[in-house]
Design a protein around this motif. Structure first.
Motif, short mmCIF file in Angstrom:
data_model
loop_
_atom_site.label_atom_id
_atom_site.label_comp_id
_atom_site.label_asym_id
_atom_site.label_seq_id
_atom_site.Cartn_x
_atom_site.Cartn_y
_atom_site.Cartn_z
N ALA A 149 1.34 4.49 -7.56
CA ALA A 149 0.99 5.37 -6.31
C ALA A 149 0.35 6.20 -6.66
O ALA A 149 0.56 7.69 -6.78
CB ALA A 149 2.49 5.66 -5.85
N SER A 150 -1.13 5.99 -6.58
CA SER A 150 -2.17 7.08 -7.21
C SER A 150 -2.39 8.05 -5.82
O SER A 150 -2.52 7.73 -4.90
CB SER A 150 -3.57 6.13 -7.39
N GLU A 151 -2.69 9.25 -6.32
CA GLU A 151 -3.03 10.33 -5.64
C GLU A 151 -4.52 10.49 -5.60
O GLU A 151 -4.98 11.30 -6.26
CB GLU A 151 -2.36 11.47 -5.76
N ASN A 152 -5.59 9.49 -5.50
CA ASN A 152 -6.73 9.54 -5.32
C ASN A 152 -7.47 10.44 -4.54
O ASN A 152 -6.64 10.89 -3.54
CB ASN A 152 -7.49 8.20 -5.23
N LEU A 174 -13.05 5.09 5.33
CA LEU A 174 -12.70 4.70 4.03
C LEU A 174 -12.30 5.56 2.81
O LEU A 174 -12.12 5.04 2.09
CB LEU A 174 -13.97 3.44 3.48
N TYR A 175 -12.41 6.71 3.29
CA TYR A 175 -12.10 7.73 2.33
C TYR A 175 -11.16 8.78 2.72
O TYR A 175 -11.09 9.97 2.45
CB TYR A 175 -13.57 8.58 1.93
N GLN A 176 -10.19 8.24 3.61
CA GLN A 176 -9.42 9.35 4.08
C GLN A 176 -7.79 9.12 3.64
O GLN A 176 -7.06 10.01 3.90
CB GLN A 176 -8.95 9.01 5.79
N MET A 177 -7.62 8.14 2.80
CA MET A 177 -6.21 7.86 2.42
C MET A 177 -5.92 7.74 0.80
O MET A 177 -6.89 7.07 0.26
CB MET A 177 -5.61 6.40 3.35
N THR A 178 -4.71 7.98 0.60
CA THR A 178 -4.72 8.01 -1.02
C THR A 178 -3.85 6.58 -1.02
O THR A 178 -3.43 5.91 -0.06
CB THR A 178 -3.72 8.95 -1.61
N VAL A 179 -3.82 6.11 -2.20
CA VAL A 179 -2.88 4.88 -2.36
C VAL A 179 -1.51 4.86 -2.32
O VAL A 179 -0.61 4.17 -1.65
CB VAL A 179 -3.38 4.32 -3.94
N ALA A 180 -1.06 6.13 -2.43
CA ALA A 180 0.41 6.43 -2.27
C ALA A 180 0.68 6.35 -0.95
O ALA A 180 1.63 5.92 -0.45
CB ALA A 180 0.63 7.73 -2.76
N GLU A 181 -0.48 6.93 -0.20
CA GLU A 181 -0.06 7.20 1.51
C GLU A 181 -0.15 5.67 1.84
O GLU A 181 0.82 5.21 2.96
CB GLU A 181 -0.93 7.94 2.25
N ALA A 182 -1.15 4.88 1.51
CA ALA A 182 -1.20 3.42 1.90
C ALA A 182 0.04 2.77 1.57
O ALA A 182 0.54 1.73 2.49
CB ALA A 182 -2.34 2.82 1.36
N MET A 183 0.77 2.78 0.40
CA MET A 183 1.83 2.08 0.08
C MET A 183 2.97 2.41 0.83
O MET A 183 3.88 1.57 1.21
CB MET A 183 2.23 2.42 -1.44
N ALA A 184 3.39 3.70 1.48
CA ALA A 184 4.29 4.00 2.21
C ALA A 184 4.13 3.67 3.55
O ALA A 184 4.87 3.51 4.69
CB ALA A 184 4.36 5.75 2.06
N GLU A 217 -14.28 -5.06 11.24
CA GLU A 217 -13.57 -6.31 12.18
C GLU A 217 -12.10 -5.96 12.34
O GLU A 217 -11.43 -6.23 13.63
CB GLU A 217 -13.68 -7.59 11.52
N LEU A 218 -11.46 -5.57 11.42
CA LEU A 218 -9.90 -5.02 11.45
C LEU A 218 -9.32 -3.77 11.77
O LEU A 218 -8.31 -3.69 12.30
CB LEU A 218 -9.35 -5.73 10.05
N GLY A 219 -10.41 -2.89 11.59
CA GLY A 219 -9.96 -1.42 11.72
C GLY A 219 -8.71 -1.12 11.26
O GLY A 219 -8.54 -1.28 10.19
N ASP A 220 -7.71 -0.25 12.01
CA ASP A 220 -6.73 0.12 11.66
C ASP A 220 -5.56 -0.80 11.22
O ASP A 220 -4.54 -0.27 10.94
CB ASP A 220 -6.18 1.04 12.77
N GLU A 221 -5.83 -2.16 11.40
CA GLU A 221 -4.83 -3.05 11.20
C GLU A 221 -4.38 -3.10 9.57
O GLU A 221 -3.37 -3.38 9.16
CB GLU A 221 -4.98 -4.39 11.55
N VAL A 222 -5.58 -2.84 8.98
CA VAL A 222 -5.25 -2.57 7.52
C VAL A 222 -5.88 -1.66 6.66
O VAL A 222 -6.56 -0.65 7.42
CB VAL A 222 -6.13 -3.73 6.82
N ASN A 223 -5.17 -0.89 5.96
CA ASN A 223 -5.81 0.27 5.12
C ASN A 223 -6.89 -0.14 4.12
O ASN A 223 -6.69 -1.11 3.70
CB ASN A 223 -4.66 0.98 4.32
N PHE A 224 -7.84 0.81 4.29
CA PHE A 224 -9.08 0.49 3.34
C PHE A 224 -9.33 1.81 2.53
O PHE A 224 -9.31 2.98 3.26
CB PHE A 224 -10.30 0.23 4.14
N ILE A 225 -9.51 1.55 1.39
CA ILE A 225 -9.61 2.81 0.46
C ILE A 225 -10.88 2.37 -0.42
O ILE A 225 -10.85 1.38 -1.29
CB ILE A 225 -8.40 3.20 -0.54
#
Length: 225
Positions: A149-152, A174-184, A217-225
């Motif tokens: 759960a990285s805090e990038n 693509l530079y708004q979210m940490t991996v930890a936030e994505a996992m949650a 194509e997918l927008g907010d359906e998927v987290n992108f980091i």
């Protein structure tokens, strides 16, 4: 933790070593007499049956016209090195950068030589070789495992996007979210590690562009980091 998280380590995300060092065509250890170089595009291999992706080069140009790549593993701890596993690499040519993937049987940690028998588009066969080091264990998350759960860094913590990416025209989303936030979040997630402006193997920028295209194509359906 959400074990249903789809954690995609994009190809060049696993290849930061390759990004920093495309072999010099005059001195490359993986070069054959015909000028074909085998370039490893990963640097984290564990003993067992690691995923070994390679790209073929002739000088600075990628070689796309290849029919077959057959690999043989040699245990370099032996004197002389003895051949072991032999098998076919699988071609993935539906991507901008054609590449080949094999899963050699490397039963113990150490240095392994791999000889490549390369059948070109005209039917001629050439040889090349390269070396990889198999570790006792991989440093990368295994398929199906929960990633760290990285805090990038993000644009919230580092507002200057040039400190986050070397891309020419990056998409800020693509530079708004940490991996930890994505996992949650409970959403599938794509995490890409790349150095698009500094990747001498010419792999990172195309992968970044692919990620950006999927995001469009997918927008907010998927987290992108």
């Amino acid at each position: 933790m959400n074990r249903d998280l789809v954690f995609s380590l994009v190809l060049s995300g696993l290849v930061l070593a390759a990004c920093g060092g495309q072999p010099d065509p005059d001195t490359a250890p993986g070069e054959d007499a015909a000028g074909i170089q085998v370039v490893l595009v990963a640097d984290d291999f564990a003993a067992g049956q690691p995923r070994v992706p390679v790209v073929l080069y002739a000088g600075t140009e990628r070689v796309a016209d290849v029919q077959r790549v057959k690999l043989t593993a040699f245990d370099l701890a032996d004197d002389p090195p003895t051949p072991g596993w032999t098998g076919e690499a699988t071609n993935y040519s539906d991507y901008e950068v054609p590449y080949w993937v094999a899963y050699p049987d490397l039963p113990h940690a150490g240095f392994w030589g791999l000889g490549a028998e390369i059948t070109l588009g005209d039917g001629s066969v050439t040889q090349a070789e390269f070396v990889l080091e198999a570790q006792g264990r991989s440093n990368s998350p295994a398929v199906g495992s929960v990633p760290p759960a990285s805090e990038n860094r993000t644009l919230e913590t580092v507002p200057d996007i040039a400190m986050l990416t070397s891309g020419d025209d990056p998409i800020t989303a693509l530079y708004q979210m940490t991996v930890a936030e994505a996992m949650a979040s409970g959403k599938p997630t794509v995490v890409s590690f790349a150095t698009p402006a500094y990747c001498t193997s010419k792999l990172c920028a195309p992968v970044v562009h692919s990620v950006e295209a999927v995001y469009a194509e997918l927008g907010d359906e998927v987290n992108f980091i």
